[in-house]
Scaffold this motif. Structure first.
Motif, short mmCIF file in Angstrom:
data_model
loop_
_atom_site.label_atom_id
_atom_site.label_comp_id
_atom_site.label_asym_id
_atom_site.label_seq_id
_atom_site.Cartn_x
_atom_site.Cartn_y
_atom_site.Cartn_z
N GLN A 76 21.65 -24.16 -51.19
CA GLN A 76 21.92 -23.16 -52.23
C GLN A 76 21.26 -23.55 -53.56
N ALA A 77 21.40 -24.82 -53.94
CA ALA A 77 20.85 -25.28 -55.22
C ALA A 77 19.33 -25.17 -55.25
N ALA A 78 18.68 -25.50 -54.14
CA ALA A 78 17.22 -25.45 -54.08
C ALA A 78 16.71 -24.02 -54.05
N LEU A 79 17.33 -23.17 -53.25
CA LEU A 79 16.85 -21.79 -53.14
C LEU A 79 17.09 -20.99 -54.42
N SER A 80 18.12 -21.35 -55.14
CA SER A 80 18.40 -20.65 -56.41
C SER A 80 17.53 -21.16 -57.55
N GLY A 81 16.86 -22.29 -57.33
CA GLY A 81 16.02 -22.87 -58.37
C GLY A 81 16.77 -23.79 -59.31
N ALA A 82 18.06 -24.04 -59.04
CA ALA A 82 18.85 -24.92 -59.90
C ALA A 82 18.38 -26.36 -59.81
#
Length: 412
Positions: free
Chosen positions: A389-395
């Motif tokens: 989730q963190a990687a795909l959201s760009g966070a």
């Protein structure tokens, strides 16, 4: 294990591991097994009514074993809660059919007998499927069938883009195919990356296909898998909706006819026949080629610990009947499962050539609790889906996200 230590272990697991794995509140009530008459069978198939082929098979096996079968179908989450609570109360069913990741939890709690104790023959079962029901060298049930993931594709879109599905053999050729589809103004691939077990389930073929191991979430191989997904979003090959997609909603996206590929499972085969376009399936490719190991779904048939040990003989006959080759063929057709026995798999593929790809995928698959992870798996899975989730959201970058995931998994 003494009775006292078993009760203590059951109580500890009831409060921690099972409720965490099931993701739902625990109830203190149970329908409880009988005092000696009918043999109770609990299964996760509430969709099958009393006049279904599945219930007919249960009754047939009961007759063969010389007993009356009383069957109850529960929702999967409800069943896992009830199974542990019944074990705490010394009130387990005679035969329990549960989702394969739950086996490790129940085995750790001392709630299940082993196949060796009840002389259940598992020698014909595929080793990679049997692994989900093993802990510390012991086997705690018999797989009744398996489902897993593969790539569905839209034949019309690939033909228009000049892509031969047979050419998709690794990550490089898959990304090249997505690029050609995009150049034709269409969309590439959809999948589920939601922040739940479904997200981890869908990411695992790419994770394992990179050569990564669940004990090292931050390995270079793991980073390469998450980078593949994030690059697809950046390049417009996958929609941003994957972050919130369940496997159902990603299938709905594919069903629009706008996507060339969709990662999904055998459970969509019936829906695939209703699509408004021609479709096909290929195995999810590993990074360097060949089918990637995808996680297995499906259930195990187990015999819970009973106070009255004289009931085990009939229970063994019930399990042996349910998992016999001929009955597996009928059952797995009903459940849209691939059989856990090679000879039955061949019969399935011969009867329905569309199952050939799924047989190949199941043979390459592995259990999420395998590699002796057991109840450690949920403690790894949540940090993993959080990283996705963190990687795909760009966070976070893939490396940063997976470094944090490994730290979280180690701390649990």
């Amino acid at each position: 294990m003494t009775g006292l230590s078993r009760r203590r272990r059951l109580a500890a697991v009831a409060v921690t591991a099972l409720c965490a794995l099931a993701g739902a509140g625990c109830s203190s009530t149970t329908d409880g097994p009988s005092d000696g008459g009918a043999y109770l069978v609990w299964d996760p198939y509430p969709q099958f009514a009393d006049d279904s082929e599945w219930v007919a098979l249960l009754k047939k096996c009961g007759t063969s074993a010389g007993v009356t079968v009383e069957r109850t179908g529960y929702d999967t989450t409800d069943l896992t809660n009830k199974a542990l609570l019944a074990a705490q109360q010394g009130n387990s069913p005679d035969v329990l059919i549960v989702d394969n990741p739950v086996i490790s939890t129940l085995a750790e709690a001392g709630a299940l007998t082993t196949t060796e104790e009840n002389k259940l023959d598992v020698s014909s079962m595929e080793a990679n499927l049997l692994g989900a029901g093993q802990r510390d060298g012991r086997t705690y049930g018999v797989p009744i069938g398996a489902n897993t993931l593969a790539l569905y594709y839209n034949k019309d879109l690939l033909t228009a883009a000049g892509v031969d599905p047979a050419s998709v053999k690794d990550w490089t050729s898959l990304t090249a195919a997505l690029t050609k589809v995009k150049a034709k103004g269409k969309k590439g691939i959809t999948f589920s990356a939601i922040g739940t077990e479904e997200g981890s389930f869908q990411f695992l073929p790419w994770f394992w296909g990179s050569g990564a191991q669940l004990t090292a979430l931050d390995s270079p191989q793991a980073v390469s898998a998450l980078t593949l997904w994030t690059d697809w979003l950046k390049q417009g090959h996958s929609p941003n909706s994957v972050i919130n997609n369940t496997q159902t909603t990603s299938w709905q996206e594919f069903a629009t006819g706008d996507y060339a590929f969709a990662e999904n499972g055998t459970w969509q085969l019936a829906n695939a026949e209703k699509l408004g376009f021609a479709y096909g399936t290929i195995a999810i490719p590993a990074s360097a080629g060949g089918p990637a190991p995808a996680p297995t779904g499906g259930e195990f048939v187990s015999i819970p610990v009973q106070n009255k040990t004289d009931r085990y003989a009939a229970s063994q006959k019930l399990v042996a009947c349910l998992t016999s080759a001929d009955n597996l063929l009928t059952t797995d057709t009903t459940l849209s499962y691939v059989a856990p026995v090679a000879a039955v798999q061949e019969r399935q593929a011969a009867a329905d050539p569309k199952l050939k790809v799924w047989v190949e995928a199941v043979r390459a698959a592995k259990g999420r609790t395998g590699d002796n992870l057991g109840t450690k798996y949920p403690k790894i899975s949540e940090p993993l889906w959080t990283a996705v989730q963190a990687a795909l959201s760009g966070a976070k970058s893939p490396r940063e996200a997976l470094t944090a995931a490994q730290a979280a998994a180690t701390a649990r």
